[in-house]
Design a protein around this motif. Structure first.
Motif, mmCIF file in Angstrom:
data_model
loop_
_atom_site.group_PDB
_atom_site.id
_atom_site.type_symbol
_atom_site.label_atom_id
_atom_site.label_comp_id
_atom_site.label_asym_id
_atom_site.label_seq_id
_atom_site.Cartn_x
_atom_site.Cartn_y
_atom_site.Cartn_z
ATOM 1 N N GLU A 77 94.461 -29.008 26.649
ATOM 2 C CA GLU A 77 93.949 -28.325 25.462
ATOM 3 C C GLU A 77 92.531 -27.852 25.735
ATOM 4 O OE1 GLU A 77 93.230 -29.383 20.750
ATOM 5 O OE2 GLU A 77 94.704 -30.533 21.875
ATOM 6 N N LEU A 78 92.195 -26.712 25.165
ATOM 7 C CA LEU A 78 90.877 -26.118 25.364
ATOM 8 C C LEU A 78 89.905 -26.695 24.345
ATOM 9 C CD1 LEU A 78 90.168 -24.013 27.447
ATOM 10 C CD2 LEU A 78 90.476 -22.236 25.733
ATOM 11 N N GLY A 79 88.654 -26.865 24.741
ATOM 12 C CA GLY A 79 87.648 -27.375 23.808
ATOM 13 C C GLY A 79 86.357 -26.608 23.920
ATOM 14 N N GLU A 80 85.504 -26.770 22.904
ATOM 15 C CA GLU A 80 84.176 -26.148 22.913
ATOM 16 C C GLU A 80 83.135 -27.241 22.716
ATOM 17 O OE1 GLU A 80 84.951 -21.749 20.935
ATOM 18 O OE2 GLU A 80 84.285 -23.415 19.663
ATOM 19 N N ILE A 81 82.043 -27.143 23.457
ATOM 20 C CA ILE A 81 80.927 -28.074 23.286
ATOM 21 C C ILE A 81 79.768 -27.276 22.704
ATOM 22 C CG2 ILE A 81 79.387 -29.686 24.465
ATOM 23 C CD1 ILE A 81 81.554 -29.448 26.827
ATOM 24 N N GLU A 82 79.264 -27.720 21.554
ATOM 25 C CA GLU A 82 78.117 -27.044 20.934
ATOM 26 C C GLU A 82 76.871 -27.873 21.216
ATOM 27 O OE1 GLU A 82 76.499 -25.648 16.569
ATOM 28 O OE2 GLU A 82 78.652 -25.986 16.816
ATOM 29 N N LEU A 83 75.917 -27.285 21.925
ATOM 30 C CA LEU A 83 74.665 -27.968 22.247
ATOM 31 C C LEU A 83 73.719 -27.916 21.049
ATOM 32 C CD1 LEU A 83 75.959 -27.838 24.997
ATOM 33 C CD2 LEU A 83 73.797 -27.089 25.974
ATOM 34 N N PRO A 84 72.726 -28.797 21.004
ATOM 35 C CA PRO A 84 71.801 -28.800 19.858
ATOM 36 C C PRO A 84 71.145 -27.439 19.599
ATOM 37 C CG PRO A 84 71.444 -30.762 21.212
ATOM 38 C CD PRO A 84 72.433 -29.912 21.945
ATOM 39 N N ASN A 85 70.952 -26.631 20.660
ATOM 40 C CA ASN A 85 70.301 -25.322 20.467
ATOM 41 C C ASN A 85 71.307 -24.227 20.056
ATOM 42 O OD1 ASN A 85 71.741 -24.869 22.777
ATOM 43 N ND2 ASN A 85 69.976 -24.373 24.087
ATOM 44 N N GLY A 86 72.568 -24.621 19.801
ATOM 45 C CA GLY A 86 73.577 -23.653 19.351
ATOM 46 C C GLY A 86 74.381 -23.031 20.472
ATOM 47 N N GLU A 87 73.998 -23.309 21.725
ATOM 48 C CA GLU A 87 74.737 -22.756 22.873
ATOM 49 C C GLU A 87 76.147 -23.361 22.938
ATOM 50 O OE1 GLU A 87 74.591 -22.888 27.744
ATOM 51 O OE2 GLU A 87 72.791 -23.498 26.647
ATOM 52 N N MET A 88 77.117 -22.521 23.300
ATOM 53 C CA MET A 88 78.513 -22.975 23.393
ATOM 54 C C MET A 88 78.949 -23.051 24.853
ATOM 55 S SD MET A 88 80.070 -23.575 20.569
ATOM 56 C CE MET A 88 80.270 -23.160 18.866
ATOM 57 N N ARG A 89 79.637 -24.124 25.210
ATOM 58 C CA ARG A 89 80.249 -24.214 26.544
ATOM 59 C C ARG A 89 81.697 -24.635 26.376
ATOM 60 N NH1 ARG A 89 75.463 -27.189 29.977
ATOM 61 N NH2 ARG A 89 73.822 -25.724 29.393
ATOM 62 N N ARG A 90 82.517 -24.206 27.323
ATOM 63 C CA ARG A 90 83.953 -24.506 27.197
ATOM 64 C C ARG A 90 84.366 -25.656 28.112
ATOM 65 N NH1 ARG A 90 86.593 -18.938 28.418
ATOM 66 N NH2 ARG A 90 85.014 -19.106 30.035
ATOM 67 N N CYS A 91 85.456 -26.308 27.698
ATOM 68 C CA CYS A 91 85.976 -27.407 28.510
ATOM 69 C C CYS A 91 87.494 -27.487 28.326
ATOM 70 C CB CYS A 91 85.322 -28.730 28.105
ATOM 71 S SG CYS A 91 85.573 -29.165 26.375
ATOM 72 N N ARG A 92 88.136 -28.318 29.148
ATOM 73 C CA ARG A 92 89.594 -28.465 29.075
ATOM 74 C C ARG A 92 89.946 -29.945 29.210
ATOM 75 N NH1 ARG A 92 93.820 -26.337 33.623
ATOM 76 N NH2 ARG A 92 92.822 -28.013 34.774
ATOM 77 N N VAL A 93 90.932 -30.384 28.439
ATOM 78 C CA VAL A 93 91.327 -31.796 28.472
ATOM 79 C C VAL A 93 92.130 -32.068 29.743
ATOM 80 C CG1 VAL A 93 92.655 -33.602 27.308
ATOM 81 C CG2 VAL A 93 91.387 -31.925 25.957
#
Length: 460
Positions: free
Chosen positions: A30-46
């Protein structure tokens, strides 16, 4: 639309991996998104799920991820590629994002890139000849529609030029169906990427090509998704748009290295040469997506290209690829040193389906006999040349000298054609007959007398 649950329970980050606690209903891949404190988005996968813990893999760097304040969302689906007719003529990144400056694709549908291999019961047997314009392939190791025929190369050999040549020239003879090329470049340098894109644009081949470019500087996880993106595009064009699709994947070695990197990060038990034990299965899930389906006009023909580490055919990557695919075209340093291009080593190369795609109505009725005779003469000529090196030319019989001469002329005229010459199958076959006139008819024992009568024309 369901509200996606956010988790602030990141427990650990180790290299490209991250552990998230207290998750619910999360699935593999499954695909995921990580939201950093500064609002930046990074993607990840399970990658793995164990009770309420999920191990995810980051697509980008882990730098700057604050365990306490970063949030993770799971999107409920795997990596998808949006497909439509408009993907032809476009250049995408390894994650399916357009990188050619053109508009975004408006998808007809979003397809999961982890498609399924074709069910053996639903397969149609490959039987139609594909003309690549390269004599050593068309004449001696014929490519058949729906086949998987890898090219085994070595570091520094011009496999990129051969791949571009096949992508430009390949076509199915005597067919009205549209022909498309899906080209995936995996873990290549910027210079190579520029070569492929400019070569396809220069020759107009870009109009029927879908390009996926994954650079060596891109994350390893993207390298793993690139060939699957390409195959998803190919399946859509072949099985929904009824096109003949040629998929070229270069370089599978870079893909396997990325797999090994991810496996090591997960602390899995390594197999041969440090590659994961499931390398065979993983390669098979890609290769087996090629083929023809019963009741479907479209087809996927695949040419994976891999550089053999240290030119070793027994290395796990070429070894396992050879088990899954139907033959191999091998490039040779010796032929390359002589200046002959493309430097195909004819004798160890093999297409296991070549006899299904040649003959009357497909190529020409003399093809099989001519092919066998050329290979037999070339093999004997190579032996004569080796003998000449040891004993000198005077020790050879007049017949052996003929074979030695044939071997040299065969390499000079038949194997050597450069990367721009596009030979029809008739030109390739006629060139083979012209070379055989070096011998008297009595030496050509693998050709039937009536075929000799028709095609053997002695130079006057």
């Amino acid at each position: 639309m369901a509200i996606t649950k956010e988790y602030k329970t990141i427990r650990e980050v180790a290299g490209p991996l991250m552990l998230v606690d207290k998750v619910e209903g999360v699935k593999y891949y499954e695909l995921g998104e990580i939201e950093l404190p500064n609002g930046e988005m990074r993607r990840c996968r399970v990658l793995d799920v164990n009770e309420d813990k999920a191990l995810v893999q980051l697509f980008e760097s882990s730098a700057g991820i604050n365990l306490a304040d970063s949030k993770v969302r799971f999107l409920g689906h795997g990596i998808e590629f949006g497909v439509s007719d408009d993907i032809l003529g476009r250049v995408f990144s390894g994650m399916g994002t357009p990188i050619d400056g053109g508009p975004a694709i408006i998808p007809e549908q979003n397809l999961d890139i982890n498609g399924t291999p074709i069910n053996p019961a639903a397969r149609n047997y490959p039987s139609e000849f594909i003309q690549t314009g390269v004599s050593t392939i068309d004449g001696l190791n014929t490519l058949v529609r729906g086949q998987k025929l890898p090219i085994f190369s070595g570091s520094g050999l011009p496999h990129a030029n051969l791949a571009a040549q096949i992508a430009r020239q390949a076509k199915v003879l005597g067919s009205d169906s549209k022909f498309a090329v899906v080209f995936a470049a995996i873990g290549i340098t910027f210079e190579e990427a520029d070569f492929f894109i400019s070569d396809f644009k220069r020759t107009g081949a870009i109009d029927r090509t879908v390009l996926f470019i994954n650079l060596a500087s891109d994350p390893a996880i993207e390298r793993i998704s690139t060939p699957r993106m390409a195959l998803t595009a190919a399946e859509y064009l072949a099985f929904e748009k009824n096109m003949h699709v040629l998929v070229i994947l270069t370089d599978i070695t870079n893909y396997a290295e990325a797999l090994r990197e991810v496996s090591a990060a997960r602390k899995e038990v390594p197999g041969r040469r440090g590659y994961p034990g499931y390398l065979y299965t993983d390669l098979a899930t890609m290769y087996e997506r090629a083929g023809r389906k019963l009741g479907c006009d479209g087809s996927i023909t695949m040419i994976p290209i891999l550089t053999m580490p240290e030119d070793d055919k027994t290395h796990p990557i070429p070894d396992l690829t050879g088990y899954i695919t139907e033959g191999q075209i091998i490039l040779s340093r010796e032929v390359y040193r002589k200046g002959y291009l493309p430097p195909v080593d004819v004798l160890p190369s093999l297409s296991r389906l070549k006899d299904k795609g040649i003959g009357d109505g497909k190529t020409r009725e003399d093809h099989a006999q001519l092919m066998n005779q050329l290979i037999a003469c070339y093999a004997r000529g190579k032996e004569a040349l080796e003998l000449m090196v040891v004993l000198g030319e005077a020790a050879l019989t007049p017949t052996d000298r003929l074979y030695a001469k044939f071997s040299e002329e065969f390499e000079k005229q038949y194997i050597n054609q450069g990367f721009e010459e596009n030979r029809t199958i008739e030109q390739t076959l006629d060139l083979g007959w012209k070379l055989l006139t070096i011998f008297p008819k009595s030496e050509l024992k693998r050709i039937k007398p009536e075929t000799l009568e028709k095609y053997y024309k002695e130079d006057k």
